[in-house]
Design an enzyme around this catalytic site. Structure first.
Site, PDB file in Angstrom:
ATOM      1  CD  GLU A  34      -6.262 -10.927  -1.707  1.00 52.22           C
ATOM      2  OE1 GLU A  34      -6.782  -9.971  -2.316  1.00 52.22           O
ATOM      3  OE2 GLU A  34      -6.460 -12.111  -2.016  1.00 52.22           O
ATOM      4  CB  THR A  36      -0.411  -5.966  -4.158  1.00 53.79           C
ATOM      5  OG1 THR A  36      -1.463  -6.714  -4.766  1.00 53.79           O
ATOM      6  CG2 THR A  36       0.523  -6.898  -3.449  1.00 53.79           C
ATOM      7  CB  SER A  68     -32.319  -3.263  -1.350  1.00 54.47           C
ATOM      8  OG  SER A  68     -31.802  -4.441  -0.759  1.00 54.47           O
ATOM      9  N   GLY A 124     -15.553 -12.098   0.958  1.00 50.59           N
ATOM     10  CA  GLY A 124     -14.337 -11.713   0.237  1.00 50.59           C
ATOM     11  C   GLY A 124     -14.488 -11.852  -1.263  1.00 50.59           C
ATOM     12  CG  ASP A 172     -12.366  -5.743  -4.636  1.00 51.20           C
ATOM     13  OD1 ASP A 172     -11.372  -6.443  -4.910  1.00 51.20           O
ATOM     14  OD2 ASP A 172     -12.713  -5.487  -3.473  1.00 51.20           O
TER      15      ASP A 172
HETATM   16  C1  GLA Z   1     -10.559  -5.611  -0.618  1.00 47.46           C
HETATM   17  C2  GLA Z   1     -10.365  -4.309  -1.379  1.00 47.46           C
HETATM   18  C3  GLA Z   1      -9.395  -4.468  -2.539  1.00 47.46           C
HETATM   19  C4  GLA Z   1      -8.101  -5.138  -2.095  1.00 47.46           C
HETATM   20  C5  GLA Z   1      -8.403  -6.384  -1.268  1.00 47.46           C
HETATM   21  C6  GLA Z   1      -7.161  -6.988  -0.684  1.00 47.46           C
HETATM   22  O1  GLA Z   1     -11.206  -6.551  -1.430  1.00 47.46           O
HETATM   23  O2  GLA Z   1     -11.595  -3.819  -1.861  1.00 47.46           O
HETATM   24  O3  GLA Z   1      -9.135  -3.224  -3.136  1.00 47.46           O
HETATM   25  O4  GLA Z   1      -7.283  -4.251  -1.415  1.00 47.46           O
HETATM   26  O5  GLA Z   1      -9.309  -6.122  -0.215  1.00 47.46           O
HETATM   27  O6  GLA Z   1      -6.310  -7.432  -1.687  1.00 47.46           O
END
Ligand code: GLA
Length: 394
Positions: A34, A36, A68, A124, A172
């Site tokens: 995370e 990173t 949307s 998240g 992501d």
């Molecule tokens: C968010 C960001 C990712 C990453 C995470 C933490 O999801 O979009 O790029 O940095 O936080 O790991």
């Protein structure tokens, strides 16, 4: 409110009376690694069975319209104009940035688009990356631009940086676009080399526990963390110009130069350097089917995120402490950017129900909030939903 591919397709036909292309773009989990990604380290994400769904077709009337479902709101874009971020509605910016990028690769035909999904926002699970990636993929298909997936990943990330204002890493978007069913990705965020490993959890399950809180200033705090890491790198670079990111730094070097760091910079860098190391060790654990050791590292990650990186919050810390005390929970940590959202837990299958009860009850009595629990399956990255598949889920 949640929307299925069927809801999206239905709304599209209702509004435009034509058959659309249907695209699914998944959210993601991250097993470990995370904060990173923007430090050129390693991450271990996988796409999941929650996603954003897009229906899209060329516009006969030449008017580009994006609808949307979540906001029950349409937005018109003139593709001949210069594409810029807008003040309102903010949901459009994720998409406008993608249009901006794609326009540089070829001509975009006017189109109609309806989208919606079932990724809980602020949990998240990367709903924003899934929106960017699904939209980029659908437009690429519709216009036969033949842009490869990895390039679409970079365009989606560009949109987040420049039109949304979050200087996110690559994880992501990469996970939403590149994942393979049943597998996790080990991604080297420096070289973008990656490999898949089938996730075999043996007698354990992954359980996501959502605190249902999202604290304010999440985006600006995220960007601040990134800057603190960059300032740390700049200090070390003075001693060795070969250092380009925290990936090029080990703990001994950090400690040696500790007195030169200011404010929280040292703690931030220490967490990242340790986490980059931890992901590689965790990857070895997975290969050896040593899930207990993997889980112990998840707890270590959480401690680092909470104490050194300071992106946790009292609700997330509470979830992890409940998990730690529960027999049969072998790993738990906050997941994603932080300041709210989910924890990811590695739980012995036969205690999942008692753990979930213990957690939800104690959260309700201590915080007065109803936690949400998700059992996730690992899915393919962005893909087209065939008519046959759509009929089969009806
Ligand atoms: C968010 C960001 C990712 C990453 C995470 C933490 O999801 O979009 O790029 O940095 O936080 O790991």
């Amino acid at each position: 409110m949640d929307f299925s591919p069927h809801d999206v397709s239905l709304k599209f036909r209702e509004r435009y009376n034509i058959n659309p292309l249907l695209v699914r773009a998944p959210g993601r989990i991250n097993l470990i690694g995370e904060h990173t990604d923007y430090n050129n380290g390693f991450v271990m994400p996988a796409a999941i069975n929650f996603g954003t769904y897009f229906a899209m077709a060329p516009a006969d009337d030449g008017i580009t319209e994006i609808f949307s479902l979540k906001y029950n709101e349409a937005f018109h874009v003139n593709l001949n104009d210069e594409i810029r971020p807008v003040k309102k509605p903010s949901w459009v910016n994720y998409l406008l940035g993608v249009i901006h990028q794609l326009k540089q690769q070829g001509t975009l035909k006017p189109f109609k688009c309806v989208f919606g999904g079932n990724i809980p926002i602020g949990s998240g699970l990367s709903s924003s990356a899934s929106v960017e990636c699904g939209f980029a993929f659908a437009l690429n298909e519709l216009n036969a631009l033949n842009i490869d997936r990895q390039k679409l990943v970079l365009m989606a990330q560009w949109s987040e940086h420049n039109f949304v204002g979050v200087k996110c890493g690559i994880m992501d978007q990469f996970a939403s676009m590149m994942s393979k069913k049943g597998n996790v990705i080990l991604l080297d965020c420096r070289s973008l080399e990656y490999s898949y490993s089938p996730l075999q959890l043996l007698e354990y399950s992954l359980v996501l526990c959502d605190t249902k809180v999202k604290h304010a200033l999440v985006d600006s705090d995220y960007n601040t963390r990134r800057q603190e890491c960059e300032r740390g790198v700049a200090r070390l670079q003075k001693h060795d110009p070969k250092i380009k990111s925290l990936r090029d730094v080990d703990e001994a070097l950090l400690w040696k130069h500790q007195p030169e760091f200011e404010g929280k910079e040292f703690d931030r860098c220490l967490y990242v350097v340790q986490e980059i190391e931890r992901v590689q060790a965790a990857n070895r654990d997975l290969k050896e089917n040593n899930l207990k050791s993997f889980g112990a590292r998840m707890f270590d990650t959480h401690r680092g995120l909470s104490e050194l990186y300071q992106v946790s919050c009292k609700e997330l810390d509470f979830f992890v402490s409940v998990a730690k005390q529960h027999p049969g929970v072998i790993g738990a940590r906050m997941m994603g950017g932080g300041f709210g959202g989910c924890t990811i837990n590695l739980v012995q299958k036969d205690v999942v129900a008692t753990f979930v009860n213990a957690l939800t009850e104690s959260y309700r009595s201590s915080f007065g909030i109803e936690a949400a629990i998700y059992r996730v399956a690992l899915e393919d990255g962005v893909n087209i939903i065939s008519n046959k598949e759509l009929r089969s889920v009806l």
